[in-house]
Scaffold this motif. Sequence first.
Motif, PDB file in Angstrom:
ATOM      1  N   GLU B  39       0.854  -1.196   0.000  1.00  0.00           N
ATOM      2  CA  GLU B  39       0.000   0.000   0.000  1.00  0.00           C
ATOM      3  C   GLU B  39       0.885   1.239   0.000  1.00  0.00           C
ATOM      4  O   GLU B  39       1.834   1.323   0.767  1.00  0.00           O
ATOM      5  CB  GLU B  39      -0.917  -0.036   1.230  1.00  0.00           C
ATOM      6  CG  GLU B  39      -1.651   1.257   1.539  1.00  0.00           C
ATOM      7  CD  GLU B  39      -2.522   1.767   0.397  1.00  0.00           C
ATOM      8  OE1 GLU B  39      -3.217   0.973  -0.261  1.00  0.00           O
ATOM      9  OE2 GLU B  39      -2.483   2.994   0.150  1.00  0.00           O
ATOM     10  N   VAL B  53     -21.158   5.167   1.589  1.00  0.00           N
ATOM     11  CA  VAL B  53     -21.976   4.029   2.022  1.00  0.00           C
ATOM     12  C   VAL B  53     -21.374   2.714   1.509  1.00  0.00           C
ATOM     13  O   VAL B  53     -21.049   2.594   0.332  1.00  0.00           O
ATOM     14  CB  VAL B  53     -23.418   4.141   1.488  1.00  0.00           C
ATOM     15  CG1 VAL B  53     -24.273   2.996   2.005  1.00  0.00           C
ATOM     16  CG2 VAL B  53     -24.039   5.456   1.922  1.00  0.00           C
ATOM     17  N   ARG B 111     -13.539   5.841   5.155  1.00  0.00           N
ATOM     18  CA  ARG B 111     -12.602   4.919   4.501  1.00  0.00           C
ATOM     19  C   ARG B 111     -11.331   4.657   5.310  1.00  0.00           C
ATOM     20  O   ARG B 111     -10.869   3.515   5.354  1.00  0.00           O
ATOM     21  CB  ARG B 111     -12.242   5.433   3.101  1.00  0.00           C
ATOM     22  CG  ARG B 111     -13.375   5.291   2.111  1.00  0.00           C
ATOM     23  CD  ARG B 111     -13.703   3.839   1.805  1.00  0.00           C
ATOM     24  NE  ARG B 111     -12.616   3.156   1.143  1.00  0.00           N
ATOM     25  CZ  ARG B 111     -12.388   3.176  -0.162  1.00  0.00           C
ATOM     26  NH1 ARG B 111     -13.194   3.855  -0.946  1.00  0.00           N
ATOM     27  NH2 ARG B 111     -11.377   2.532  -0.678  1.00  0.00           N
TER      28      ARG B 111
END
Lengths: 269, 439
Positions: B39, B53, B111
């Motif tokens: 990452e 959502v 997130r």
Amino acid sequence: MTITVCIKWVLPNRDGDERFAGISLADQAAVETGLSVAEALNDTCTVVTVGPPAAEASLRDALACGAHDVVRIDGSADTDSAETARLLAEHCVHSRFIVCGDYSADRGSGSVPALIAARLERGQALGLIDVRIVGESLSVVRRLDGGRREKLSIVGPAVISVEGSVARLRRASLRATLAAGEAHINVITNDGSGALRRNPETVPPRPYRPRARVVPSPSGSSALDRVRQITDTSSSKGHGETVVLSPEDAASRILESLRAWGYLADSAT
Amino acid sequence: MMTSPTQHDADIIVVGAGPAGSCAAIAAARAGKSVILIERGPFPGSKNMYGGVVYPRILDELVPSWWETMPVQRWVVKRSTMLLSDSGALNIDFRANSWGAPPYNGATAYRPDFDNWLANHAVEAGARLVCSTTVTGLLRDSNGRIQGVSTDRPDGDLHAPIVIACDGVNSFLAKQSGLYPHTDASNFTLGVKETLALPKHVIDERFGVRDNLGVDIEILGGTSGVNGGGFIYTNLDTIALGVVLKLPKLAAQQKRPEQIIAELKRHPAIAPLIEGAEVKEYSAHVIPEAGLDMMPTMVADGMLVAGDAAAMCLAAGIWLEGVNFAMASGMYAGQAAAEAIAKNDVSSRGLSGYTDRLEKSFVLRDHRKLRKVPHLVLSDRVQHKYPAFVAGVVERVFRVDNPHPKPGVRRIVREERKKAGIGLLDLLRDGWTGMRGFG
Ligand SMILES: Cc1cc2nc3c(=O)[nH]c(=O)nc-3n(C[C@H](O)[C@H](O)[C@H](O)COP(=O)(O)OP(=O)(O)OC[C@H]3O[C@@H](n4cnc5c(N)ncnc54)[C@H](O)[C@@H]3O)c2cc1C
């Protein structure tokens, strides 16, 4: 003898969220300085911290960058400076150079390196802005008040603390990062005899909360003059004062001023 | 194509710890394979944004009882579709209180919290997560076969027989491997979002919810003449308000996205919902909007592409779902990769279990079913004529114009259709496409 770097892992204010925790730029510079000195002097570099298990993330970063060994002395993240210095000093006894950051990520006072030096009765050079390795010794520049500089040549054993600008921590290699993720971390826990205790004579630490400075309304005739009055740094308007006093009186005067500027709670002595 | 395990750092390298990458890593690690998850952000989710959502039903397979630990802001119990004309609004609300209890339906989540939580599951499953590391390219052997990835770290090459690209929209890995035939700006929209802070009780009152229950509003119209749509989602003490804008239209009209959000915030149907709110964050990200029409080839020798990297986000008007499509495709990629390693065949044939799974699941089935919907929803008629037409019809149906008697609805529809400049044939055609598209 080895080079020991002392770092402080700090939880940020955001609800103590560990994702944002870490060490200060000064501590990062300390790690880089420790690694470079160890490489130049063919020594080993050990990175030590007093902190909770989560602090091991920063130790792993140091390992990935090339530290030979890392040690976590088990303790809470807000262990006070005197106790931190006591715990660290015990693990630095055989170090040629002890390298610290000049400030921690929670804006500490930078007193830990001085306290370590006092405990170990070592020479100290704090707040360094440049460190060069010359043969077996260090040629350093120290920041003094009033924009002055002091140049020193240091032969170990000694304690130094560095500002963040001294060095940029190297980027760890991918392989070392992967290996550090799985490395064993030495943890030293208190056996009870060294239980954490707060010195009742010290001022209780408070969050860093500098007071807002009251600036009188500017009185120039043109807008430019008024803006200049507020923003111009060349005009002297600091509240610095030079006094010649005995050590005791000087200490009282400093406390008095700190209290007046709002850095000490009124009850603190 | 056989693997030669001795030279490899892992069985599978997953690039990107977003929802797709973490699910790929969980699935592959659970199947006993060694996985490295790379990452670029300092922690998973730190660089990621979306509307707000998630519909995590697919996680039933990977994280049983996920709702007990998932970092949720609010459980969505109310879904609204808002049609905005210049000054009017038609709201269609649906409320299901059962969505506010296990096993739940959808939730708002941040997130950085959600992605980090999911990546922790990958780590628990045995994947090795390396953050703050950007993959810079693919490694190939002398025959051009993918052998791993290079990164921006010193000594940064990693070798593995399979690379799963989960690096998000505009995946440069998929492009570098030649899986994307071409990139066309008209396939993308730009999503911009403001996070607006309000006290929790104010959000509860304004949106008619309480405790940790929340609302999902999708908006058609209100994008200052640029084709696109909008959304409003409730978090505990913030509101996510954003617009999704078709890139070529945005460029042609020379409007700034923040200007369009500001205009949306001033709309009489929106302003009272956000009055007094403080802007906490402004973020923007590209969305692969064209669904099936822009998906790359998803399998190559030694490589799979999942999530937004494979354009799997479903952006079809009343639905803006990308995270669930990313999680599912990631999971299938992880499973297929593990299977290929076990069979010792990492060629595209050995990896074809991935596309099989996608075809059988909602991922490609929904995309096939709704293939025409993104075009329809973003078409000029739907964008610029229908909101005013519908709002005009409803306004006249409910207007009391005494002493005149109520006009017939058919007459109103005819008159408003003409006023909006919509031909009868176009209306019928769009209606038919919509009916077929939405199934
Ligand atoms: C404005 C907006 C609103 C949206 N609203 C919703 C919504 O409400 N609900 C919903 O379900 N979906 C929504 N989506 C779509 C959703 O965000 C995506 O579909 C989803 O995030 C895709 O997940 P992913 O894992 O494929 O990619 P991403 O979430 O983009 O993750 C990719 C990861 O890869 C990392 N990465 C990229 N390149 C590299 C590299 N070279 N090296 C290492 N790491 C790399 C990134 O840092 C990131 O962590 C929205 C999108 C936008 C833009």
